[in-house]
Scaffold this motif. Sequence first.
Motif, PDB file in Angstrom:
ATOM      1  N   SER A  19      15.020 -24.137  53.349  1.00 42.99           N
ATOM      2  CA  SER A  19      15.781 -22.913  53.588  1.00 42.99           C
ATOM      3  C   SER A  19      15.243 -22.192  54.833  1.00 42.99           C
ATOM      4  O   SER A  19      16.016 -21.720  55.671  1.00 42.99           O
ATOM      5  CB  SER A  19      15.682 -22.012  52.363  1.00 42.99           C
ATOM      6  N   LEU A  20      13.923 -22.150  54.954  1.00 40.72           N
ATOM      7  CA  LEU A  20      13.296 -21.539  56.130  1.00 40.72           C
ATOM      8  C   LEU A  20      13.738 -22.263  57.402  1.00 40.72           C
ATOM      9  O   LEU A  20      14.105 -21.632  58.393  1.00 40.72           O
ATOM     10  CB  LEU A  20      11.767 -21.595  56.015  1.00 40.72           C
ATOM     11  N   LYS A  21      13.712 -23.596  57.371  1.00 39.46           N
ATOM     12  CA  LYS A  21      14.097 -24.367  58.562  1.00 39.46           C
ATOM     13  C   LYS A  21      15.543 -24.083  58.951  1.00 39.46           C
ATOM     14  O   LYS A  21      15.868 -23.999  60.135  1.00 39.46           O
ATOM     15  CB  LYS A  21      13.867 -25.858  58.325  1.00 39.46           C
ATOM     16  N   LYS A 125       7.095 -18.084  52.257  1.00 39.65           N
ATOM     17  CA  LYS A 125       5.807 -18.156  51.562  1.00 39.65           C
ATOM     18  C   LYS A 125       5.828 -17.355  50.260  1.00 39.65           C
ATOM     19  O   LYS A 125       5.231 -17.764  49.267  1.00 39.65           O
ATOM     20  CB  LYS A 125       4.674 -17.703  52.487  1.00 39.65           C
ATOM     21  N   ILE A 126       6.564 -16.251  50.251  1.00 41.29           N
ATOM     22  CA  ILE A 126       6.716 -15.481  49.008  1.00 41.29           C
ATOM     23  C   ILE A 126       7.433 -16.342  47.971  1.00 41.29           C
ATOM     24  O   ILE A 126       7.033 -16.394  46.804  1.00 41.29           O
ATOM     25  CB  ILE A 126       7.484 -14.160  49.268  1.00 41.29           C
ATOM     26  N   ALA A 127       8.480 -17.042  48.396  1.00 43.94           N
ATOM     27  CA  ALA A 127       9.216 -17.919  47.469  1.00 43.94           C
ATOM     28  C   ALA A 127       8.291 -19.014  46.930  1.00 43.94           C
ATOM     29  O   ALA A 127       8.312 -19.321  45.732  1.00 43.94           O
ATOM     30  CB  ALA A 127      10.424 -18.539  48.174  1.00 43.94           C
ATOM     31  N   ILE A 128       7.460 -19.577  47.798  1.00 42.36           N
ATOM     32  CA  ILE A 128       6.516 -20.632  47.380  1.00 42.36           C
ATOM     33  C   ILE A 128       5.511 -20.065  46.369  1.00 42.36           C
ATOM     34  O   ILE A 128       5.227 -20.691  45.349  1.00 42.36           O
ATOM     35  CB  ILE A 128       5.805 -21.235  48.612  1.00 42.36           C
ATOM     36  N   ARG A 129       5.004 -18.867  46.658  1.00 38.10           N
ATOM     37  CA  ARG A 129       4.043 -18.252  45.726  1.00 38.10           C
ATOM     38  C   ARG A 129       4.694 -17.928  44.374  1.00 38.10           C
ATOM     39  O   ARG A 129       4.052 -18.014  43.327  1.00 38.10           O
ATOM     40  CB  ARG A 129       3.409 -16.996  46.345  1.00 38.10           C
ATOM     41  N   ASN A 130       5.984 -17.555  44.402  1.00 37.95           N
ATOM     42  CA  ASN A 130       6.692 -17.303  43.141  1.00 37.95           C
ATOM     43  C   ASN A 130       6.801 -18.582  42.312  1.00 37.95           C
ATOM     44  O   ASN A 130       6.648 -18.552  41.090  1.00 37.95           O
ATOM     45  CB  ASN A 130       8.076 -16.708  43.398  1.00 37.95           C
ATOM     46  N   VAL A 131       7.068 -19.698  42.980  1.00 35.50           N
ATOM     47  CA  VAL A 131       7.134 -20.988  42.281  1.00 35.50           C
ATOM     48  C   VAL A 131       5.754 -21.306  41.702  1.00 35.50           C
ATOM     49  O   VAL A 131       5.629 -21.754  40.556  1.00 35.50           O
ATOM     50  CB  VAL A 131       7.598 -22.119  43.226  1.00 35.50           C
ATOM     51  N   ARG A 132       4.706 -21.049  42.480  1.00 33.86           N
ATOM     52  CA  ARG A 132       3.328 -21.272  42.017  1.00 33.86           C
ATOM     53  C   ARG A 132       3.050 -20.447  40.762  1.00 33.86           C
ATOM     54  O   ARG A 132       2.532 -20.959  39.766  1.00 33.86           O
ATOM     55  CB  ARG A 132       2.343 -20.894  43.125  1.00 33.86           C
ATOM     56  N   VAL A 160      -0.934 -27.729  41.314  1.00 36.54           N
ATOM     57  CA  VAL A 160       0.000 -26.688  41.755  1.00 36.54           C
ATOM     58  C   VAL A 160      -0.548 -25.983  43.000  1.00 36.54           C
ATOM     59  O   VAL A 160       0.178 -25.737  43.964  1.00 36.54           O
ATOM     60  CB  VAL A 160       0.274 -25.665  40.616  1.00 36.54           C
ATOM     61  N   GLN A 161      -1.856 -25.692  43.001  1.00 34.59           N
ATOM     62  CA  GLN A 161      -2.460 -25.021  44.148  1.00 34.59           C
ATOM     63  C   GLN A 161      -2.416 -25.919  45.384  1.00 34.59           C
ATOM     64  O   GLN A 161      -2.153 -25.450  46.488  1.00 34.59           O
ATOM     65  CB  GLN A 161      -3.902 -24.599  43.838  1.00 34.59           C
ATOM     66  N   THR A 162      -2.637 -27.215  45.191  1.00 35.32           N
ATOM     67  CA  THR A 162      -2.573 -28.162  46.306  1.00 35.32           C
ATOM     68  C   THR A 162      -1.166 -28.165  46.916  1.00 35.32           C
ATOM     69  O   THR A 162      -1.011 -28.142  48.141  1.00 35.32           O
ATOM     70  CB  THR A 162      -2.952 -29.585  45.828  1.00 35.32           C
ATOM     71  N   LEU A 163      -0.143 -28.181  46.061  1.00 39.31           N
ATOM     72  CA  LEU A 163       1.244 -28.133  46.545  1.00 39.31           C
ATOM     73  C   LEU A 163       1.519 -26.816  47.273  1.00 39.31           C
ATOM     74  O   LEU A 163       2.149 -26.812  48.333  1.00 39.31           O
ATOM     75  CB  LEU A 163       2.232 -28.281  45.380  1.00 39.31           C
ATOM     76  N   THR A 164       1.023 -25.719  46.706  1.00 40.15           N
ATOM     77  CA  THR A 164       1.220 -24.409  47.329  1.00 40.15           C
ATOM     78  C   THR A 164       0.619 -24.403  48.737  1.00 40.15           C
ATOM     79  O   THR A 164       1.267 -23.973  49.699  1.00 40.15           O
ATOM     80  CB  THR A 164       0.569 -23.298  46.471  1.00 40.15           C
ATOM     81  N   ASP A 165      -0.608 -24.895  48.858  1.00 36.45           N
ATOM     82  CA  ASP A 165      -1.277 -24.942  50.169  1.00 36.45           C
ATOM     83  C   ASP A 165      -0.506 -25.813  51.148  1.00 36.45           C
ATOM     84  O   ASP A 165      -0.327 -25.459  52.313  1.00 36.45           O
ATOM     85  CB  ASP A 165      -2.712 -25.456  50.017  1.00 36.45           C
ATOM     86  N   LYS A 166      -0.037 -26.960  50.655  1.00 35.83           N
ATOM     87  CA  LYS A 166       0.704 -27.904  51.510  1.00 35.83           C
ATOM     88  C   LYS A 166       1.975 -27.254  52.071  1.00 35.83           C
ATOM     89  O   LYS A 166       2.231 -27.306  53.280  1.00 35.83           O
ATOM     90  CB  LYS A 166       1.069 -29.156  50.702  1.00 35.83           C
ATOM     91  N   THR A 171       5.210 -24.265  56.207  1.00 36.96           N
ATOM     92  CA  THR A 171       5.927 -23.055  56.605  1.00 36.96           C
ATOM     93  C   THR A 171       5.320 -22.478  57.885  1.00 36.96           C
ATOM     94  O   THR A 171       6.035 -22.189  58.850  1.00 36.96           O
ATOM     95  CB  THR A 171       5.861 -22.004  55.473  1.00 36.96           C
ATOM     96  N   ASP A 172       3.995 -22.343  57.906  1.00 39.95           N
ATOM     97  CA  ASP A 172       3.318 -21.812  59.096  1.00 39.95           C
ATOM     98  C   ASP A 172       3.604 -22.674  60.320  1.00 39.95           C
ATOM     99  O   ASP A 172       3.853 -22.162  61.408  1.00 39.95           O
ATOM    100  CB  ASP A 172       1.805 -21.727  58.858  1.00 39.95           C
ATOM    101  N   ALA A 173       3.570 -23.987  60.136  1.00 43.84           N
ATOM    102  CA  ALA A 173       3.808 -24.909  61.255  1.00 43.84           C
ATOM    103  C   ALA A 173       5.228 -24.756  61.791  1.00 43.84           C
ATOM    104  O   ALA A 173       5.442 -24.720  63.012  1.00 43.84           O
ATOM    105  CB  ALA A 173       3.547 -26.349  60.815  1.00 43.84           C
ATOM    106  N   ALA A 174       6.211 -24.650  60.896  1.00 40.87           N
ATOM    107  CA  ALA A 174       7.605 -24.510  61.324  1.00 40.87           C
ATOM    108  C   ALA A 174       7.815 -23.209  62.102  1.00 40.87           C
ATOM    109  O   ALA A 174       8.485 -23.194  63.140  1.00 40.87           O
ATOM    110  CB  ALA A 174       8.539 -24.552  60.112  1.00 40.87           C
ATOM    111  N   VAL A 175       7.205 -22.127  61.613  1.00 44.59           N
ATOM    112  CA  VAL A 175       7.326 -20.838  62.301  1.00 44.59           C
ATOM    113  C   VAL A 175       6.637 -20.907  63.664  1.00 44.59           C
ATOM    114  O   VAL A 175       7.174 -20.445  64.672  1.00 44.59           O
ATOM    115  CB  VAL A 175       6.745 -19.685  61.444  1.00 44.59           C
ATOM    116  N   GLU A 176       5.461 -21.514  63.702  1.00 55.39           N
ATOM    117  CA  GLU A 176       4.717 -21.617  64.961  1.00 55.39           C
ATOM    118  C   GLU A 176       5.521 -22.380  66.020  1.00 55.39           C
ATOM    119  O   GLU A 176       5.586 -21.961  67.182  1.00 55.39           O
ATOM    120  CB  GLU A 176       3.387 -22.334  64.693  1.00 55.39           C
TER     121      GLU A 176
END
Length: 185
Positions: A19-21, A125-132, A160-166, A171-176
């Motif tokens: 969705s971000l992309k 990232k908020i959406a990802i954290r909500n899923v987490r 779950v934390q590993t997926l969240t970090d990934k 997300t950061d890479a796409a924005v950058e």
Amino acid sequence: MAKFDKSDIERRMQGAVESLKGDLSGLRTGRANTSLLDPVMVDVYGSMMPLNQVATVSAPEPRMLSVQVWDKANVTAVEKGISKANLGLNPMQDGQTLRLPMPDLNEERRKELAKLAGKYGENAKIAIRNVRRDGMENLKEDEKKKDISEDERKRFEDDVQTLTDKYAAETDAAVEVKVKEIMTQ
């Protein structure tokens, strides 16, 4: 029963990144990109319709979009829709085709777009954290119901934390990448 499903969590996090992309592809850089017109709605046949349902959008040149309107009666409506979308584009009518030259971005507009890209990234990232959070809550419920042991819960929480970090890193890479594209056009 809320049995832990790692693939569902991963699918939902991947959806946030996709969705971000999509949101980022709609941000204008100096280059012509047909997805720029995806959010444009046109008032035709008495209702609002997406532009891609009344016209074909193409990028014949690096700094020009072309909109081929299928029904000659809708050319003015499409032109108004593009203008109302507030994309900073000025359509030029040429029969049933609208030509949209891509104006140069000034420094202030580039900074605004870069900030908007960052906002889109934060929302993802908020959406990802909500899923987490949902995943972690489900794991605690499963443990309470004795569906999983404490050790299993801890191991699944690590997953779950590993997926969240990934996905946060993705997300950061796409924005950058998008910010770099905006600032160097």
